[in-house]
Scaffold this active site. Structure first.
Site, PDB file in Angstrom:
ATOM      1  N   GLN A 104       0.852  -1.200   0.000  1.00  0.00           N
ATOM      2  CA  GLN A 104       0.000   0.000   0.000  1.00  0.00           C
ATOM      3  C   GLN A 104       0.873   1.230   0.000  1.00  0.00           C
ATOM      4  OE1 GLN A 104      -0.662   1.997   3.271  1.00  0.00           O
ATOM      5  NE2 GLN A 104      -1.240   3.582   1.787  1.00  0.00           N
ATOM      6  N   TYR A 151       1.419   5.236   0.153  1.00  0.00           N
ATOM      7  CA  TYR A 151       1.051   6.631   0.365  1.00  0.00           C
ATOM      8  C   TYR A 151       2.052   7.436  -0.442  1.00  0.00           C
ATOM      9  CZ  TYR A 151      -2.224   5.985   4.300  1.00  0.00           C
ATOM     10  OH  TYR A 151      -3.299   5.671   5.086  1.00  0.00           O
ATOM     11  N   LYS A 206      -7.340   2.586  -3.608  1.00  0.00           N
ATOM     12  CA  LYS A 206      -8.076   2.359  -2.356  1.00  0.00           C
ATOM     13  C   LYS A 206      -8.620   3.672  -1.802  1.00  0.00           C
ATOM     14  CE  LYS A 206      -7.424   0.678   2.401  1.00  0.00           C
ATOM     15  NZ  LYS A 206      -7.338   1.860   3.268  1.00  0.00           N
ATOM     16  N   HIS A 234     -12.067   4.428   4.796  1.00  0.00           N
ATOM     17  CA  HIS A 234     -10.889   4.391   5.675  1.00  0.00           C
ATOM     18  C   HIS A 234     -11.312   4.084   7.123  1.00  0.00           C
ATOM     19  CE1 HIS A 234      -6.541   5.569   5.091  1.00  0.00           C
ATOM     20  NE2 HIS A 234      -6.540   5.449   6.401  1.00  0.00           N
ATOM     21  N   ARG A 292     -12.105   7.105   9.348  1.00  0.00           N
ATOM     22  CA  ARG A 292     -10.987   7.851   9.926  1.00  0.00           C
ATOM     23  C   ARG A 292     -10.649   9.103   9.122  1.00  0.00           C
ATOM     24  NH1 ARG A 292      -8.127   4.414  13.406  1.00  0.00           N
ATOM     25  NH2 ARG A 292      -5.991   5.024  12.944  1.00  0.00           N
ATOM     26  N   ASP A 315     -13.745  -2.382   2.129  1.00  0.00           N
ATOM     27  CA  ASP A 315     -13.490  -2.450   3.570  1.00  0.00           C
ATOM     28  C   ASP A 315     -14.247  -1.349   4.276  1.00  0.00           C
ATOM     29  OD1 ASP A 315     -11.994  -0.009   4.032  1.00  0.00           O
ATOM     30  OD2 ASP A 315     -10.137  -1.025   3.460  1.00  0.00           O
ATOM     31  N   GLY A 354     -15.820  -1.715   8.286  1.00  0.00           N
ATOM     32  CA  GLY A 354     -16.920  -2.211   9.097  1.00  0.00           C
ATOM     33  C   GLY A 354     -17.121  -3.714   9.076  1.00  0.00           C
ATOM     34  N   ARG A 391     -17.019  -7.180  10.304  1.00  0.00           N
ATOM     35  CA  ARG A 391     -16.779  -7.734  11.647  1.00  0.00           C
ATOM     36  C   ARG A 391     -17.171  -9.195  11.770  1.00  0.00           C
ATOM     37  NH1 ARG A 391     -14.366  -3.802  11.290  1.00  0.00           N
ATOM     38  NH2 ARG A 391     -14.550  -1.869  12.471  1.00  0.00           N
ATOM     39  N   ARG A 396      -9.705  -3.413  11.531  1.00  0.00           N
ATOM     40  CA  ARG A 396      -9.522  -3.452  12.990  1.00  0.00           C
ATOM     41  C   ARG A 396      -9.538  -4.850  13.602  1.00  0.00           C
ATOM     42  NH1 ARG A 396     -12.266   1.495  11.880  1.00  0.00           N
ATOM     43  NH2 ARG A 396     -11.376   3.315  12.939  1.00  0.00           N
TER      44      ARG A 396
HETATM   45  C1  LIG Z   1      -4.941   1.779  13.165  1.00  0.00           C
HETATM   46  C2  LIG Z   1      -5.246   1.890  11.700  1.00  0.00           C
HETATM   47  C3  LIG Z   1      -4.224   2.248  10.835  1.00  0.00           C
HETATM   48  C4  LIG Z   1      -4.494   2.355   9.466  1.00  0.00           C
HETATM   49  N1  LIG Z   1      -3.460   2.647   8.617  1.00  0.00           N
HETATM   50  C5  LIG Z   1      -3.682   2.667   7.277  1.00  0.00           C
HETATM   51  C6  LIG Z   1      -2.607   2.839   6.382  1.00  0.00           C
HETATM   52  O1  LIG Z   1      -1.459   2.953   6.773  1.00  0.00           O
HETATM   53  N2  LIG Z   1      -2.898   2.855   5.051  1.00  0.00           N
HETATM   54  C7  LIG Z   1      -4.174   2.718   4.566  1.00  0.00           C
HETATM   55  O2  LIG Z   1      -4.389   2.753   3.354  1.00  0.00           O
HETATM   56  N3  LIG Z   1      -5.214   2.530   5.407  1.00  0.00           N
HETATM   57  C8  LIG Z   1      -4.993   2.480   6.747  1.00  0.00           C
HETATM   58  N4  LIG Z   1      -6.036   2.233   7.592  1.00  0.00           N
HETATM   59  C9  LIG Z   1      -7.390   1.988   7.035  1.00  0.00           C
HETATM   60  C10 LIG Z   1      -7.596   0.498   6.743  1.00  0.00           C
HETATM   61  O3  LIG Z   1      -6.813   0.066   5.669  1.00  0.00           O
HETATM   62  C11 LIG Z   1      -9.065   0.200   6.418  1.00  0.00           C
HETATM   63  O4  LIG Z   1      -9.483   1.032   5.371  1.00  0.00           O
HETATM   64  C12 LIG Z   1      -9.981   0.410   7.633  1.00  0.00           C
HETATM   65  O5  LIG Z   1      -9.354  -0.058   8.807  1.00  0.00           O
HETATM   66  C13 LIG Z   1     -11.299  -0.325   7.427  1.00  0.00           C
HETATM   67  O6  LIG Z   1     -12.180  -0.063   8.482  1.00  0.00           O
HETATM   68  P1  LIG Z   1     -12.450  -1.111   9.679  1.00  0.00           P
HETATM   69  O7  LIG Z   1     -11.145  -1.336  10.352  1.00  0.00           O
HETATM   70  O8  LIG Z   1     -13.401  -0.394  10.577  1.00  0.00           O
HETATM   71  O9  LIG Z   1     -13.033  -2.351   9.068  1.00  0.00           O
HETATM   72  C14 LIG Z   1      -5.806   2.125   8.963  1.00  0.00           C
HETATM   73  C15 LIG Z   1      -6.815   1.767   9.858  1.00  0.00           C
HETATM   74  C16 LIG Z   1      -6.551   1.634  11.199  1.00  0.00           C
HETATM   75  C17 LIG Z   1      -7.660   1.211  12.118  1.00  0.00           C
END
Ligand SMILES: Cc1cc2nc3c(=O)[nH]c(=O)nc-3n(C[C@H](O)[C@H](O)[C@H](O)COP(=O)(O)O)c2cc1C
Length: 366
Positions: A134, A136, A237, A261, A264, A292, A294, A296, A316
């Site tokens: 992945q 960035y 993504k 995300h 977030r 992605d 949610g 679970r 998560r």
């Molecule tokens: C602690 C944490 C760190 C994350 N870091 C990244 C990351 O470095 N790159 C990225 O593309 N997505 C990142 N994400 C997003 C995840 O890839 C994914 O889109 C998201 O966790 C999905 O939601 P869910 O965990 O509620 O199912 C992160 C998510 C969490 C919870």
């Protein structure tokens, strides 16, 4: 794993139990970093909308035994799952990404390495897992090319460009906690003295570090450049609008990940599952649709397939497994999702994922 207890209340799933164990194992600041979102109460809407979706089962289909085998990005996986890219996994367990990738390998599903991984790509590749990288897009394009070359050299099969972080959203819990990385956790793929920003100052030091580093104004030209540098599957993504999904296909992406995300980033974004159908309809098979935000349970995986996804990234829950019990915990989370999916397929009268996609959904409106 879902069941009904004697009092009529649903029994906690194994995955929910891992969440509880992770919460007791972690400091408040790290738990909040994982659980939190750009608006509070965080990812709840993603989970709730997905869970409210009803799927109409078929009967008398003679559909046993079932298989969860899945074709994703031209490869085969034991289930339509991959571990989502997630930053700084050494926050959760000393072995961090290495433990999580080893568990993905045990379960026969791909592992997506974040640009913000806290172990090196080479260490993670040592697990033998199928890796996707992945990306960035950092402001210094030379570093972007280096990352892409390193991913290729480490044997990553696919490149996933995350496009929903022009800046890291203000995450209230991290700001309140003054969240910063402890000394033993670092962005292992981005060593540079300037990157020490993620340990200093007030508010969220991690957000400050990210915002100093990332390119804030990417365009489809960047995707086109990446397409020229990377021969393997390219994934975009963080797509929610069908028009963006069509543009991703136009620019040569093999897949998009429908994602907000994990709630977030953009705070007003819809629950991500409501966008799978519109995106799948718009791309009409020109690229794969992954999902992605949610997921679970295995039933949630089935729901995503019914809506038009060909696979899901697990976020998560993987971190909960990692915090609770390292590699073994992640392996159990992934296996629980797979076996729950197998049970859901059986109960819905589907022998395989293709027949699951023929099921009808109720309750998810774009
Ligand atoms: C602690 C944490 C760190 C994350 N870091 C990244 C990351 O470095 N790159 C990225 O593309 N997505 C990142 N994400 C997003 C995840 O890839 C994914 O889109 C998201 O966790 C999905 O939601 P869910 O965990 O509620 O199912 C992160 C998510 C969490 C919870």
């Amino acid at each position: 794993m879902t069941g009904v207890g004697t009092g009529g209340a649903p029994a906690p799933t194994e995955i929910a139990e891992f969440a509880e164990r992770a919460r007791s194992a972690l400091s408040t600041a790290v738990w909040d970093f994982v659980a939190g979102g750009s608006t509070e109460p965080g990812p709840g809407a993603n989970e709730a909308v997905l869970e409210a979706m009803r799927v109409v089962p078929r009967v008398l289909t003679g559909a046993a035994p079932v298989t969860t085998r899945a074709r994703v990005l031209g490869g085969w996986a034991r289930a339509p799952l991959a571990v989502a890219p997630m930053a700084y996994q050494c926050l959760l367990h000393p072995d961090g990404e290495v433990a999580a990738a080893a568990a993905a390998h045990d379960n026969g599903v791909p592992y997506v390495v974040s640009t913000l991984a806290s172990r090196t790509l080479e260490d993670i590749a040592g697990t033998g897992a199928e890796l996707w990288f992945q990306l960035y897009w950092v402001a210094d394009e030379g570093r972007v090319r280096d990352l892409v070359d390193r991913a290729r050299d480490a044997g990553c099969r696919a490149l996933v460009l995350s496009v929903d972080v022009p800046v890291m959203a203000r995450r209230p819990r991290d700001v309140r906690n003054g969240f910063r990385l402890p000394p033993h956790v670092r962005a292992a793929l981005l060593q540079n003295p300037g990157d020490e920003a993620h340990r200093a100052g007030a508010g969220s030091a991690v957000a400050r570090h990210t915002n100093a580093l990332f390119h804030p104004a990417l365009t489809w030209d960047h995707v086109e450049r990446l397409r020229n540098w990377w021969e393997g599957p390219l994934v975009v993504k963080g797509v929610l609008d069908p028009r963006d999904a069509v543009l991703a296909a136009d620019h040569g992406a093999e897949a998009v990940v429908v994602s907000n995300h994990g709630a977030r980033q953009f705070g007003a974004a819809p629950a991500a599952c409501t966008r799978i159908g519109p995106v799948a309809g718009a791309v009409a098979g020109r690229c794969e649709v992954l999902f992605d935000s949610g997921v679970r349970s295995g039933m949630d995986v089935l729901r995503a397939l019914v809506l038009g996804a060909s696979g899901v990234l697990v976020g998560r829950p993987v971190l909960w497994g990692l915090a609770a019990d390292g590699q073994r915990g992640v392996a159990r989370v992934l296996e629980a999702l797979r076996s729950e999916l197998a049970e859901a397929l059986t109960l819905a009268g589907c022998a395989d994922l293709a027949s699951a996609r023929e099921l009808r959904a109720e309750g998810v409106r774009p």
